[in-house]
Design an enzyme around this catalytic site. Sequence first.
Site, PDB file in Angstrom:
ATOM      1  N   GLY A  11       5.611   3.509   3.780  1.00  0.00           N
ATOM      2  CA  GLY A  11       5.292   3.453   2.354  1.00  0.00           C
ATOM      3  C   GLY A  11       5.363   4.478   1.688  1.00  0.00           C
ATOM      4  N   SER A 131      -9.748   6.920  -1.144  1.00  0.00           N
ATOM      5  CA  SER A 131      -9.409   7.149  -2.636  1.00  0.00           C
ATOM      6  C   SER A 131     -10.581   7.302  -3.465  1.00  0.00           C
ATOM      7  CB  SER A 131      -8.961   5.423  -2.710  1.00  0.00           C
ATOM      8  OG  SER A 131      -8.707   5.285  -4.049  1.00  0.00           O
ATOM      9  N   TYR A 155     -11.213  -3.588  -3.453  1.00  0.00           N
ATOM     10  CA  TYR A 155     -10.238  -2.633  -2.879  1.00  0.00           C
ATOM     11  C   TYR A 155     -11.154  -1.460  -2.493  1.00  0.00           C
ATOM     12  CZ  TYR A 155      -7.007   1.308  -2.652  1.00  0.00           C
ATOM     13  OH  TYR A 155      -6.287   2.463  -1.862  1.00  0.00           O
ATOM     14  N   LYS A 159     -12.204   0.518   1.020  1.00  0.00           N
ATOM     15  CA  LYS A 159     -12.099   2.026   1.454  1.00  0.00           C
ATOM     16  C   LYS A 159     -13.447   2.747   1.768  1.00  0.00           C
ATOM     17  CE  LYS A 159      -7.865   2.355   1.154  1.00  0.00           C
ATOM     18  NZ  LYS A 159      -6.857   2.702   2.350  1.00  0.00           N
ATOM     19  N   ASP A 302     -10.997  -0.319 -15.793  1.00  0.00           N
ATOM     20  CA  ASP A 302     -10.547   1.091 -15.686  1.00  0.00           C
ATOM     21  C   ASP A 302     -11.849   2.005 -16.184  1.00  0.00           C
ATOM     22  OD1 ASP A 302      -7.851   0.958 -14.923  1.00  0.00           O
ATOM     23  OD2 ASP A 302      -7.123   1.030 -17.125  1.00  0.00           O
TER      24      ASP A 302
HETATM   25  P1  NAD Z   1       2.472   1.464   0.335  1.00  0.00           P
HETATM   26  O1  NAD Z   1       1.913   0.291   0.133  1.00  0.00           O
HETATM   27  O2  NAD Z   1       3.533   2.106  -0.271  1.00  0.00           O
HETATM   28  O3  NAD Z   1       2.001   1.962   1.872  1.00  0.00           O
HETATM   29  C1  NAD Z   1       1.216   1.197   2.891  1.00  0.00           C
HETATM   30  C2  NAD Z   1       2.102   0.899   3.945  1.00  0.00           C
HETATM   31  O4  NAD Z   1       1.420   0.355   4.839  1.00  0.00           O
HETATM   32  C3  NAD Z   1       3.246  -0.039   3.509  1.00  0.00           C
HETATM   33  O5  NAD Z   1       4.400   0.371   3.946  1.00  0.00           O
HETATM   34  C4  NAD Z   1       3.160  -1.416   4.281  1.00  0.00           C
HETATM   35  O6  NAD Z   1       4.050  -2.056   4.606  1.00  0.00           O
HETATM   36  C5  NAD Z   1       2.144  -0.995   5.598  1.00  0.00           C
HETATM   37  N1  NAD Z   1       1.327  -1.943   6.057  1.00  0.00           N
HETATM   38  C6  NAD Z   1       0.326  -2.769   5.097  1.00  0.00           C
HETATM   39  N2  NAD Z   1      -0.180  -3.472   5.987  1.00  0.00           N
HETATM   40  C7  NAD Z   1       0.021  -3.118   7.045  1.00  0.00           C
HETATM   41  C8  NAD Z   1      -0.451  -3.838   8.639  1.00  0.00           C
HETATM   42  N3  NAD Z   1      -1.326  -4.678   8.678  1.00  0.00           N
HETATM   43  N4  NAD Z   1       0.144  -3.292   9.526  1.00  0.00           N
HETATM   44  C9  NAD Z   1       1.151  -2.461   9.423  1.00  0.00           C
HETATM   45  N5  NAD Z   1       1.586  -1.892   8.481  1.00  0.00           N
HETATM   46  C10 NAD Z   1       1.180  -2.269   7.222  1.00  0.00           C
HETATM   47  O7  NAD Z   1       1.050   2.497  -0.249  1.00  0.00           O
HETATM   48  P2  NAD Z   1       0.877   4.122  -0.288  1.00  0.00           P
HETATM   49  O8  NAD Z   1       0.602   4.134  -1.825  1.00  0.00           O
HETATM   50  O9  NAD Z   1       1.701   4.652   0.436  1.00  0.00           O
HETATM   51  O10 NAD Z   1      -0.785   4.123   0.159  1.00  0.00           O
HETATM   52  C11 NAD Z   1      -0.939   4.501   1.570  1.00  0.00           C
HETATM   53  C12 NAD Z   1      -2.349   4.474   1.642  1.00  0.00           C
HETATM   54  O11 NAD Z   1      -3.091   5.305   0.702  1.00  0.00           O
HETATM   55  C13 NAD Z   1      -3.092   3.131   1.360  1.00  0.00           C
HETATM   56  O12 NAD Z   1      -4.098   3.097   2.499  1.00  0.00           O
HETATM   57  C14 NAD Z   1      -3.745   3.131   0.207  1.00  0.00           C
HETATM   58  O13 NAD Z   1      -4.800   2.393   0.017  1.00  0.00           O
HETATM   59  C15 NAD Z   1      -4.035   4.712  -0.113  1.00  0.00           C
HETATM   60  N6  NAD Z   1      -4.061   5.108  -1.494  1.00  0.00           N
HETATM   61  C16 NAD Z   1      -2.969   4.972  -2.219  1.00  0.00           C
HETATM   62  C17 NAD Z   1      -3.092   5.714  -3.449  1.00  0.00           C
HETATM   63  C18 NAD Z   1      -1.962   5.194  -4.377  1.00  0.00           C
HETATM   64  O14 NAD Z   1      -2.067   5.285  -5.555  1.00  0.00           O
HETATM   65  N7  NAD Z   1      -0.776   5.254  -4.004  1.00  0.00           N
HETATM   66  C19 NAD Z   1      -4.269   6.085  -3.903  1.00  0.00           C
HETATM   67  C20 NAD Z   1      -5.188   6.182  -2.979  1.00  0.00           C
HETATM   68  C21 NAD Z   1      -5.466   5.757  -1.874  1.00  0.00           C
HETATM   69  N1  UDP Z   2      -1.805   2.407 -17.529  1.00  0.00           N
HETATM   70  C1  UDP Z   2      -1.231   2.026 -18.800  1.00  0.00           C
HETATM   71  N2  UDP Z   2      -0.265   1.057 -18.581  1.00  0.00           N
HETATM   72  C2  UDP Z   2       0.378   0.725 -17.525  1.00  0.00           C
HETATM   73  C3  UDP Z   2      -0.132   1.357 -16.188  1.00  0.00           C
HETATM   74  C4  UDP Z   2      -1.405   1.958 -16.282  1.00  0.00           C
HETATM   75  O1  UDP Z   2      -1.760   2.356 -19.757  1.00  0.00           O
HETATM   76  O2  UDP Z   2       1.008  -0.076 -17.537  1.00  0.00           O
HETATM   77  C5  UDP Z   2      -2.945   3.581 -17.450  1.00  0.00           C
HETATM   78  C6  UDP Z   2      -4.344   3.105 -16.981  1.00  0.00           C
HETATM   79  O3  UDP Z   2      -5.197   2.357 -17.713  1.00  0.00           O
HETATM   80  C7  UDP Z   2      -4.954   4.248 -16.134  1.00  0.00           C
HETATM   81  C8  UDP Z   2      -3.785   5.361 -16.131  1.00  0.00           C
HETATM   82  O4  UDP Z   2      -2.506   4.622 -16.965  1.00  0.00           O
HETATM   83  O5  UDP Z   2      -5.605   4.878 -17.523  1.00  0.00           O
HETATM   84  C9  UDP Z   2      -3.358   5.451 -14.630  1.00  0.00           C
HETATM   85  O6  UDP Z   2      -3.107   4.066 -14.233  1.00  0.00           O
HETATM   86  P1  UDP Z   2      -2.508   3.785 -12.701  1.00  0.00           P
HETATM   87  O7  UDP Z   2      -2.828   2.166 -12.501  1.00  0.00           O
HETATM   88  O8  UDP Z   2      -1.518   4.310 -12.472  1.00  0.00           O
HETATM   89  O9  UDP Z   2      -3.663   4.293 -11.656  1.00  0.00           O
HETATM   90  P2  UDP Z   2      -5.400   4.156 -11.656  1.00  0.00           P
HETATM   91  O10 UDP Z   2      -6.111   5.244 -11.979  1.00  0.00           O
HETATM   92  O11 UDP Z   2      -5.861   3.053 -12.558  1.00  0.00           O
HETATM   93  O12 UDP Z   2      -5.438   3.866 -10.150  1.00  0.00           O
END
Ligand code: NAD
Ligand code: UDP
Length: 348
Positions: A11, A131, A155, A159, A302
């Site tokens: 991911g 998160s 979601y 977490k 938001d």
């Molecule tokens: P992503 O979707 O790109 O990566 C998650 C990966 O997990 C994917 O490659 C998916 O194929 C794999 N996956 C999903 N379900 C699975 C399962 N049951 N078994 C095996 N693999 C599985 O997401 P990301 O942005 O890289 O996020 C990674 C982690 O960080 C996630 O747990 C997400 O909730 C957390 N997170 C992400 C963000 C963000 O903004 N990207 C912010 C805070 C926390």
């Molecule tokens: N946002 C926006 N337009 C979009 C996507 C996001 O205005 O198409 C804004 C959203 O309201 C937030 C910020 O951009 O204030 C970051 O959003 P994102 O979804 O990337 O992350 P979040 O903090 O909501 O997890």
Amino acid sequence: MAQLLITGGAGFIGSHTCLALLEAGHNLIVLENYSNSSNEALRRVAELAGVRLGDRITLLQGDIRNQEDLEMAFSQEKKTIDAVVHFAGLKAVGESVQQPLRYWDVNVGGTCSLLGAMKRHGCRTIVFSSSATVYGYPKKVPIQETAIVQPISPYGRTKAAVEKLLTDVSESEDGWCIACLRYFNPVGAHSSGRIGESPYGMPNNLFPFVCQVAVGQRKELKIFGGDWPTTDGTPVRDYIHVMDLAEGHCAALEVLMRERPQVLTINLGCGYGYSVLEVVKAFESVSSMDVPFKIVARRPGDVSCSIADSTLAANRLGWVTRRNLVDMCRDAFAWQKDNPFGYFSKND
Ligand code: NAD
Ligand code: UDP
């Protein structure tokens, strides 16, 4: 050098962290079901790290909810797995409102299965992707780790539940070394432009959307609300470059492997925030492209402002971010230009 199991390593955050971990000298087994990723990401990670797939990085297709897949991962190498870095999960807030059972099953049920397999195989060290969403509507910014945990989406609740589960597990027997890393807003891409964020379909998040508007794949950005109580009326977020985040994982792992058993709960953010309009302006200036936008109604759920207090990360992990908003925009744009459809082809 450690033998690590990485769940969800193909991911967005997982792939960048795999690269940082390989560069730090670790050997990796990646367990992935590719539900939101492509193995092309890991092929490129191996290429960037100068290693062969199957050599210091082994790919296993499987699901964290499936015991057989977990057994296959833990019995893969002759050496035992020293630690797990657990990214696998579902992450779309809106989707979690529609499909709470699926989110609890994968994020919480999947983590239960993983922890069971860790116990069976004598592995007690885990870094978990939490998160900033666990804070819900923050009462005070910058947000400290001691702030109340009150998520406002399914979601976020999954977490928070996993964080509680990890604490329960650590209290049930000695020896657990756990880090819950609360990410703020991960963005950007590796500076090579070879790996980055590759969302399926319409992106939910700001950065990938802005990138697609800048290269002309989408007409305009919709900004969700211009009447927030911020300096320019658009919401403020703590954006963190994904390679800084990746380095944060390396730092957390080192601390867990060096110190006594503990549960660390730590924010990973820069400690300062930018509004949506500031991001758009920075992006336009870095890319020399226009990003047309329209201000529309607020998006439900938001928050106005989310910024990490990053003091604990600096003190406990000895880690601080090194990349700024210009780096985030430049690297995200380079990735988008070179890979207009991410790892997929136009028709996927
Ligand atoms: P992503 O979707 O790109 O990566 C998650 C990966 O997990 C994917 O490659 C998916 O194929 C794999 N996956 C999903 N379900 C699975 C399962 N049951 N078994 C095996 N693999 C599985 O997401 P990301 O942005 O890289 O996020 C990674 C982690 O960080 C996630 O747990 C997400 O909730 C957390 N997170 C992400 C963000 C963000 O903004 N990207 C912010 C805070 C926390
Ligand atoms: N946002 C926006 N337009 C979009 C996507 C996001 O205005 O198409 C804004 C959203 O309201 C937030 C910020 O951009 O204030 C970051 O959003 P994102 O979804 O990337 O992350 P979040 O903090 O909501 O997890």
